[in-house]
Design an enzyme around this catalytic site. Structure first.
Site, PDB file in Angstrom:
ATOM      1  N   HIS A  46       0.493  -0.984  -0.363  1.00  0.00           N
ATOM      2  CA  HIS A  46       0.249   0.102   0.032  1.00  0.00           C
ATOM      3  C   HIS A  46       0.715   1.925   0.256  1.00  0.00           C
ATOM      4  O   HIS A  46       2.013   1.631   0.768  1.00  0.00           O
ATOM      5  CB  HIS A  46      -0.787  -0.143   1.247  1.00  0.00           C
ATOM      6  CG  HIS A  46      -2.006   1.107   1.129  1.00  0.00           C
ATOM      7  ND1 HIS A  46      -1.842   2.379   1.596  1.00  0.00           N
ATOM      8  CD2 HIS A  46      -2.603   1.119   0.699  1.00  0.00           C
ATOM      9  CE1 HIS A  46      -2.798   3.083   1.418  1.00  0.00           C
ATOM     10  NE2 HIS A  46      -3.494   2.561   1.016  1.00  0.00           N
ATOM     11  N   GLU A 105      -3.443   2.176  -7.429  1.00  0.00           N
ATOM     12  CA  GLU A 105      -4.337   2.979  -6.488  1.00  0.00           C
ATOM     13  C   GLU A 105      -2.863   4.246  -6.995  1.00  0.00           C
ATOM     14  O   GLU A 105      -2.041   3.955  -6.745  1.00  0.00           O
ATOM     15  CB  GLU A 105      -3.993   2.479  -4.988  1.00  0.00           C
ATOM     16  CG  GLU A 105      -4.973   1.147  -4.816  1.00  0.00           C
ATOM     17  CD  GLU A 105      -5.267   1.849  -3.209  1.00  0.00           C
ATOM     18  OE1 GLU A 105      -6.706   1.873  -2.648  1.00  0.00           O
ATOM     19  OE2 GLU A 105      -4.215   1.501  -2.126  1.00  0.00           O
TER      20      GLU A 105
END
Ligand code: PGA
Length: 236
Positions: free
Chosen positions: A88, A157
């Site tokens: 992430h 992302e």
């Protein structure tokens, strides 16, 4: 479709229990058959009986040992957790994990058969250098990663879209996902400022096979609504 909620450093243990309870009741009321993943804070990890699969936002690539402040696979085993988020952007850019660190963690949890949601994405300054440079940057985030791993899910992302309310255009997402699908046939999610009001548009884009939602997933009813939207799109 795969609909995932990254609760980040939010919701206490008690709040997470309440959240899961209302999410489960909403999912069953709406007969949701999509794959739903929730990543709560580490202190909220628990056994869970229901439709939702609980995953961990992080863990160290070891079963246990001298890794102060980390949790290992024995702590996940205790709650039957077999799903992990790796790469992430907050772990890469705020906590300083390198590609080498991520590969080690990836290999450790792959060898344990975990479902791995592996995140990639570019910061704004990279995006501003043009499409080819941006794709090169993202390609480096695939280095050392077993892209054929059967329990792999990838989430694209863009760093500048996370928690900012900004999203790339649908055309942008489509062209990036098209390129990324050439690298791996794993399900490919989009993440970055997805919310109830744009979920339909995002989930309708070619090669978007689900979403990873942060801030807008903190309200169980909203997250459930996004699961419902995914289900409608899949059926149509
Ligand atoms: P956001 O976060 O939905 O709040 O932009 C997404 C993520 O970090 O996975």
């Amino acid at each position: 479709m795969i609909i995932a909620a990254n609760l980040k450093t939010n919701l206490t243990r008690i709040e997470t229990l309440k959240y899961l309870k209302s999410l489960e009741s909403c999912l069953s009321k709406k007969s949701i058959t999509q794959e739903v993943l929730v990543f709560p804070s580490p202190t909220s990890l628990n056994t869970h009986d229901g439709k939702v699969t609980i995953g961990t936002q992080n863990a160290y690539g070891a079963s246990n040992g001298a890794f102060t402040g980390e949790i290992g696979s024995i702590h996940l085993d205790e709650f039957g957790i077999k799903t992990i988020l790796i790469g992430h952007s907050e772990r890469r850019h705020v906590l300083g994990e390198t590609q080498e660190d991520l590969v080690k963690k990836f290999n450790f949890y792959r060898n344990l058969g975990f479902k791995i949601v592996y995140c990639v994405g570019e910061p704004l300054e990279v995006r501003e250098t043009g499409f080819d440079n941006m794709m090169q940057y993202i390609s480096k985030q695939y280095a050392g990663i077993d892209t054929e791993y059967e329990n792999l899910i990838i989430a694209y992302e863009p760093v500048w879209a996370i928690g900012t309310g900004l999203t790339p255009t649908s055309e942008d997402i489509e062209s990036i996902h098209k390129e990324l699908k050439k690298k791996s046939s794993a399900p490919l999610l989009y993440g970055g400022s997805v919310k109830v009001s744009n979920a339909k548009e995002v989930l309708g884009i070619d090669d978007v096979e689900g979403i990873l939602v942060g801030g807008a997933a903190l309200i169980a009813e909203d997250f459930c609504k996004m699961c419902e939207i995914a289900q409608e799109i899949e059926k149509s």
